[in-house]
Design a protein around this motif. Structure first.
Motif: not given
Length: 318
Positions: A170-182, A202-205, A287-292, A311-312
């Motif tokens: 989801g929208g928060v997950g996009v950031f949370a996953v990457q921040l955790a990996r960083i 996003l480099d998550a399993e 930040v993946p932009i799913a749609a505009t 997704r995004g």
């Protein structure tokens, strides 16, 4: 004295409004008097507005709207990006022409938003947009980025951690996953089978949510789960407890569970959000932009975002 660029006093401005609370069918684009910056305020010409679940949750019914201080006619959307085009008396830290992004509670979907030069989400807040971050991306940062940063601060992840992220796509997950990996942590992200490749990007399993999740997580190689983040409700909390994760290393953002810390965007400081923006500018976070959607198609944009399967991020262009 008020300073402005091309903007003129008076005139009209488009704004997305709700004449009654409810679903996206109640959203309309209307011409309204162009707002003017007052003392200590800046006016932003909005170029893009990112959507969040809280936008439709706040306006879904009159009782919920009242809890957030909203009255009819109400605006819509909170995250925005754009260009400062007017300064009120005494407003400092900004100049006409500055690129900014931020949050304006339930009024970001408009040609112009007024925010306090030293404000918060309720009164409106702006941050300078770094070079290398486009406006569409910047318009997705304020709520989701702050929420993810606040949650990760609770968990205090490091290279020895494996974190289970519920609702990772989801929208928060996009950031949370990457921040955790960083931060060096291993990330296991829950989602539907259709999101597996996206989560890997996003480099998550990836692991499928639903009944049997704890057993599926145990079956993965890599060691025990040491922390968990529930971005949807409480299901991940229960699974994390089954896996032996201590309550103090579990965090929620959308539910309250006794003994488990909760986080929201209001608890994250401006420095955390600006750090995310710098990571994007440096190419370390995306930040993946799913749609505009153009603003006249706002109903379709909100319907897509509210479906909770995107997704995004979903962005509305103004």
């Amino acid at each position: 004295m008020m300073q402005q660029g091309d903007a003129q006093d008076g005139g009209t401005s488009r704004a997305v409004l709700l004449e009654s609370f409810g679903g996206p069918e109640n959203l309309t684009v209307q011409d309204v008097p162009a707002p003017q910056a007052g003392p200590g305020q800046i006016r932003v010409k909005v170029t893009a507005a990112g959507l969040n679940p809280m936008d439709w949750f706040m306006t879904s019914d009159a009782e919920t709207a009242t809890r957030f201080g909203l009255t009819l006619p109400a605006g819509y959307g909170t995250d925005y990006a754009g260009i400062v085009d007017q300064l009120g008396d005494g407003a400092t830290g900004y100049a006409v022409g500055d690129r900014v992004y931020g949050a304006a509670l339930s009024r970001a979907l408009a040609d112009h938003v007024i925010v306090n030069a030293d404000g918060d989400i309720a009164t409106g807040v702006a941050h300078h947009t770094p070079e290398g971050v486009d406006d569409r991306t910047a318009s997705t940062l304020a709520i989701a980025g702050s929420t993810a940063a606040a949650a990760l601060a609770v968990l205090n992840l490091g290279p020895d951690d494996t974190v289970l992220v519920g609702g990772a796509g989801g929208g928060v997950g996009v950031f949370a996953v990457q921040l955790a990996r960083i931060a060096g942590a291993r990330v296991i992200g829950t989602g539907s089978p259709a999101t597996a490749d996206y989560l890997r990007s996003l480099d998550a399993e990836p692991v499928a949510y639903g009944e049997g999740l704890a057993d599926r997580v145990r079956a993965l190689d890599g060691g025990p789960v040491t922390a968990a983040l529930d971005l949807h409700g409480t299901d991940t909390v229960g699974v994390a407890r089954d896996l032996g994760v201590a309550d103090g290393r579990i965090c929620t953002i959308a539910a309250v569970v006794e003994g488990v810390p909760a986080a929201n965007g209001a608890t994250a400081g401006a420095a955390a959000l600006q750090n995310i923006a710098r990571l994007i500018a440096d190419g370390r976070l995306r930040v993946p932009i799913a749609a505009t959607f153009p603003v006249n198609d706002v109903r379709a944009a909100v319907k897509l975002q509210a479906g909770r399967h995107v997704r995004g991020k979903v962005v509305v262009d103004l």
